[in-house]
Design a protein around this motif. Structure first.
Motif, PDB file in Angstrom:
ATOM      1  N   ARG A 177       8.846   2.359   0.055  1.00 36.27           N
ATOM      2  CA  ARG A 177       7.407   2.513  -0.182  1.00 36.27           C
ATOM      3  C   ARG A 177       7.005   3.986  -0.107  1.00 36.27           C
ATOM      4  O   ARG A 177       6.181   4.451  -0.891  1.00 36.27           O
ATOM      5  N   TYR A 178       7.594   4.721   0.815  1.00 35.38           N
ATOM      6  CA  TYR A 178       7.312   6.153   0.916  1.00 35.38           C
ATOM      7  C   TYR A 178       7.658   6.868  -0.389  1.00 35.38           C
ATOM      8  O   TYR A 178       6.869   7.681  -0.903  1.00 35.38           O
ATOM      9  N   LEU A 179       8.807   6.565  -0.949  1.00 35.99           N
ATOM     10  CA  LEU A 179       9.207   7.211  -2.201  1.00 35.99           C
ATOM     11  C   LEU A 179       8.284   6.800  -3.347  1.00 35.99           C
ATOM     12  O   LEU A 179       7.977   7.620  -4.224  1.00 35.99           O
ATOM     13  N   ALA A 180       7.825   5.550  -3.334  1.00 32.53           N
ATOM     14  CA  ALA A 180       6.857   5.121  -4.343  1.00 32.53           C
ATOM     15  C   ALA A 180       5.541   5.867  -4.179  1.00 32.53           C
ATOM     16  O   ALA A 180       4.890   6.245  -5.171  1.00 32.53           O
ATOM     17  N   VAL A 181       5.126   6.111  -2.933  1.00 37.91           N
ATOM     18  CA  VAL A 181       3.898   6.865  -2.671  1.00 37.91           C
ATOM     19  C   VAL A 181       4.028   8.291  -3.198  1.00 37.91           C
ATOM     20  O   VAL A 181       3.087   8.839  -3.793  1.00 37.91           O
ATOM     21  N   LEU A 182       5.188   8.921  -3.010  1.00 37.26           N
ATOM     22  CA  LEU A 182       5.379  10.269  -3.549  1.00 37.26           C
ATOM     23  C   LEU A 182       5.172  10.291  -5.057  1.00 37.26           C
ATOM     24  O   LEU A 182       4.554  11.217  -5.598  1.00 37.26           O
ATOM     25  N   ASP A 183       5.682   9.278  -5.744  1.00 36.96           N
ATOM     26  CA  ASP A 183       5.480   9.201  -7.193  1.00 36.96           C
ATOM     27  C   ASP A 183       3.993   9.131  -7.533  1.00 36.96           C
ATOM     28  O   ASP A 183       3.519   9.779  -8.471  1.00 36.96           O
ATOM     29  N   ASP A 222       6.530  -3.076   2.005  1.00 40.96           N
ATOM     30  CA  ASP A 222       6.656  -3.659   0.670  1.00 40.96           C
ATOM     31  C   ASP A 222       6.516  -2.589  -0.413  1.00 40.96           C
ATOM     32  O   ASP A 222       5.408  -2.135  -0.707  1.00 40.96           O
ATOM     33  N   ALA A 223       7.620  -2.209  -1.021  1.00 39.45           N
ATOM     34  CA  ALA A 223       7.589  -1.176  -2.062  1.00 39.45           C
ATOM     35  C   ALA A 223       6.902  -1.658  -3.331  1.00 39.45           C
ATOM     36  O   ALA A 223       6.502  -0.855  -4.171  1.00 39.45           O
ATOM     37  N   GLU A 224       6.749  -2.982  -3.486  1.00 38.44           N
ATOM     38  CA  GLU A 224       6.138  -3.531  -4.693  1.00 38.44           C
ATOM     39  C   GLU A 224       4.643  -3.770  -4.539  1.00 38.44           C
ATOM     40  O   GLU A 224       3.959  -4.107  -5.501  1.00 38.44           O
ATOM     41  N   ALA A 225       4.118  -3.636  -3.329  1.00 39.26           N
ATOM     42  CA  ALA A 225       2.683  -3.850  -3.122  1.00 39.26           C
ATOM     43  C   ALA A 225       1.898  -2.685  -3.704  1.00 39.26           C
ATOM     44  O   ALA A 225       2.359  -1.538  -3.691  1.00 39.26           O
ATOM     45  N   PRO A 265       2.541  -1.784  -9.119  1.00 39.06           N
ATOM     46  CA  PRO A 265       3.936  -1.640  -9.553  1.00 39.06           C
ATOM     47  C   PRO A 265       4.122  -2.104 -10.985  1.00 39.06           C
ATOM     48  O   PRO A 265       3.176  -2.483 -11.667  1.00 39.06           O
ATOM     49  N   GLY A 266       5.375  -2.102 -11.423  1.00 39.07           N
ATOM     50  CA  GLY A 266       5.674  -2.520 -12.784  1.00 39.07           C
ATOM     51  C   GLY A 266       5.502  -1.366 -13.741  1.00 39.07           C
ATOM     52  O   GLY A 266       6.116  -0.307 -13.585  1.00 39.07           O
ATOM     53  N   PRO A 267       4.626  -1.519 -14.724  1.00 41.55           N
ATOM     54  CA  PRO A 267       4.462  -0.457 -15.722  1.00 41.55           C
ATOM     55  C   PRO A 267       3.746   0.773 -15.185  1.00 41.55           C
ATOM     56  O   PRO A 267       3.586   1.753 -15.908  1.00 41.55           O
ATOM     57  N   GLY A 268       3.300   0.738 -13.932  1.00 41.84           N
ATOM     58  CA  GLY A 268       2.690   1.917 -13.337  1.00 41.84           C
ATOM     59  C   GLY A 268       1.267   2.146 -13.772  1.00 41.84           C
ATOM     60  O   GLY A 268       0.936   3.168 -14.372  1.00 41.84           O
ATOM     61  N   ARG A 269       0.396   1.196 -13.475  1.00 44.01           N
ATOM     62  CA  ARG A 269      -1.013   1.319 -13.835  1.00 44.01           C
ATOM     63  C   ARG A 269      -1.820   1.776 -12.620  1.00 44.01           C
ATOM     64  O   ARG A 269      -1.578   1.335 -11.504  1.00 44.01           O
ATOM     65  N   THR A 270      -2.799   2.632 -12.872  1.00 39.27           N
ATOM     66  CA  THR A 270      -3.656   3.129 -11.805  1.00 39.27           C
ATOM     67  C   THR A 270      -5.102   2.785 -12.139  1.00 39.27           C
ATOM     68  O   THR A 270      -5.568   3.043 -13.251  1.00 39.27           O
ATOM     69  N   PHE A 271      -5.804   2.194 -11.166  1.00 38.00           N
ATOM     70  CA  PHE A 271      -7.198   1.818 -11.330  1.00 38.00           C
ATOM     71  C   PHE A 271      -8.065   2.636 -10.388  1.00 38.00           C
ATOM     72  O   PHE A 271      -7.697   2.877  -9.244  1.00 38.00           O
ATOM     73  N   GLU A 298      -7.147 -10.694 -13.346  1.00 36.53           N
ATOM     74  CA  GLU A 298      -7.308 -10.490 -14.786  1.00 36.53           C
ATOM     75  C   GLU A 298      -6.462  -9.336 -15.302  1.00 36.53           C
ATOM     76  O   GLU A 298      -6.135  -9.288 -16.491  1.00 36.53           O
ATOM     77  N   LYS A 299      -6.118  -8.411 -14.405  1.00 37.04           N
ATOM     78  CA  LYS A 299      -5.248  -7.288 -14.774  1.00 37.04           C
ATOM     79  C   LYS A 299      -3.769  -7.637 -14.607  1.00 37.04           C
ATOM     80  O   LYS A 299      -2.891  -6.809 -14.854  1.00 37.04           O
ATOM     81  N   GLY A 300      -3.503  -8.860 -14.152  1.00 37.12           N
ATOM     82  CA  GLY A 300      -2.115  -9.286 -13.976  1.00 37.12           C
ATOM     83  C   GLY A 300      -1.453  -8.786 -12.722  1.00 37.12           C
ATOM     84  O   GLY A 300      -0.225  -8.760 -12.620  1.00 37.12           O
ATOM     85  N   VAL A 301      -2.240  -8.378 -11.737  1.00 37.93           N
ATOM     86  CA  VAL A 301      -1.687  -7.886 -10.479  1.00 37.93           C
ATOM     87  C   VAL A 301      -1.502  -9.083  -9.547  1.00 37.93           C
ATOM     88  O   VAL A 301      -2.348  -9.399  -8.721  1.00 37.93           O
ATOM     89  N   ARG A 302      -0.385  -9.747  -9.688  1.00 37.30           N
ATOM     90  CA  ARG A 302      -0.177 -11.000  -8.985  1.00 37.30           C
ATOM     91  C   ARG A 302       0.046 -10.840  -7.492  1.00 37.30           C
ATOM     92  O   ARG A 302      -0.152 -11.777  -6.728  1.00 37.30           O
ATOM     93  N   VAL A 303       0.430  -9.663  -7.067  1.00 38.83           N
ATOM     94  CA  VAL A 303       0.692  -9.476  -5.639  1.00 38.83           C
ATOM     95  C   VAL A 303      -0.576  -9.665  -4.813  1.00 38.83           C
ATOM     96  O   VAL A 303      -0.514  -9.948  -3.620  1.00 38.83           O
TER      97      VAL A 303
END
Length: 348
Positions: free
Chosen positions: A231-237, A274-277, A292-298, A338-343
């Motif tokens: 999760r830390y590495l995902a946060v850096l991204d 949870d790195a996918e949250a 996660p996934g395609p990398g969408r930011t809201f 509606e955005k498909g964020v199932r988590v």
């Protein structure tokens, strides 16, 4: 070099550095010495989807394998230096320990060249987790950390089918700091079998890419004791992406801070490891949620961001029970559904 090939080389270099696979049968091989090229192309370790980077070579398509051969100047193997392709793509290389003191002049690959680098990486990760302090160079859009699967990231597909490095002695690994998998000319199946054997011997996934630079006796326990490193590495991204958009020094939920202060004391927060949250960040002006996934930011308003954090930490049922306005929570859940964020669609 045409624009299409330039773009392709850039994507392949990023995959080779990180270990994150590209689509389909795409793979990347970097040779330190052109002497190994014939042996490589004579094996089945290179195919139509393979891009082979070779010092000083002319760009061409190999008729035997269908692989694309591209020449480069400089070195892609050291812990410091630089490399270029056609005077169009440039890559600066440095080790983790010196990175806080170096100027970032362009795209920069940061490697762990030994125990000290790895321990400094862990210290920075611990500080970010506990206090929300992120090393400034690590969140620069110019920086890419190498071999992230060895640092705790979950990288399905990393391995010899995605990337290879061939040293001057003909030894083959997935990175210059990686454990040896075989010799150039060995079959793809043989390289894969050795990868699987060495990975299985490690304490946690990621034993191969850094195994020649950082002993598994250090890396394995350190990663196991920090299940949140992915999760830390995902946060850096995420922070690099936001900085590229002009958003500097946002706070990150779960890393030294919570937007809703009462959640600091929440036990067994669902998003901790949870790195996918989704990742929630905010500044005094705006909040952002990266999924996660395609990398969408809201972008979210403050109130919606607070509800989102409740859901991330407590789950939908917990958020509905905790928040005084059930309808507001349901609106946020509906927005993400509606955005498909199932988590975020936890059973209420």
């Amino acid at each position: 070099m045409n624009e299409e090939l330039i773009s392709r080389v850039g994507h392949h270099l990023r995959s080779w550095v990180t270990g994150r696979p590209l689509d389909g049968d795409a793979a990347t091989v970097v040779l330190e010495d052109p002497a190994g090229l014939d042996a490589l192309l004579g094996s089945d370790a290179a195919g139509p989807g393979t891009l082979v980077l070779v010092p000083g070579a002319e760009h061409r398509r190999d008729e035997r394998t269908g692989a694309t051969v591209v020449g480069y100047e400089g070195s892609l193997s050291g812990a410091e230096g630089d490399a270029s392709v056609d005077d169009v793509l440039f890559l600066q290389i440095q080790d983790y320990g010196v990175s806080p003191y170096m100027s970032l002049l362009g795209t920069t690959l940061v490697r762990m060249s030994g125990d000290t680098d790895f321990e400094l990486f862990l210290a920075d990760a611990d500080a970010a987790r506990a206090e929300g302090r992120f090393a400034s160079f690590a969140v620069s859009p110019a920086v890419q950390l190498a071999d992230v699967s060895a640092l705790g990231a979950r990288v399905p597909g990393d391995g010899p089918g995605t990337r290879l490095y061939v040293g001057r002695d003909g030894g083959v690994s997935v990175s210059p700091q990686g454990l040896r998998l075989g010799t150039v000319g060995d079959s793809a199946a043989g390289l894969r079998a050795e990868w699987e054997r060495l990975e299985a011997a490690g304490e946690v996934p990621g034993a191969v890419p850094l195994g020649a630079a950082v002993p598994e006796s250090l890396r394995g326990p350190a990663v196991r004791e920090r299940p949140w490193l992915a999760r830390y590495l995902a946060v850096l991204d995420v922070l690099r992406e936001l900085q590229a958009r002009g958003v500097t020094e946002p706070r990150v939920s779960g890393f030294g801070h919570r937007l809703v202060p009462e959640l600091d004391a929440a036990e067994e927060a669902l998003d901790v490891d949870d790195a996918e949250a989704p990742i929630l960040c905010w500044t005094p002006e705006q909040a952002y949620v990266r999924v996660p996934g395609p990398g969408r930011t809201f972008q979210l308003g403050r109130r919606a961001a607070e509800i989102t954090e409740l859901v991330l930490v407590l789950g939908a049922a917990g958020a509905l029970a905790r928040h005084p306005e059930r309808a507001e929570v349901e609106r946020v859940l509906k927005f993400f559904a509606e955005k498909g964020v199932r988590v975020l669609e936890v059973t209420a």
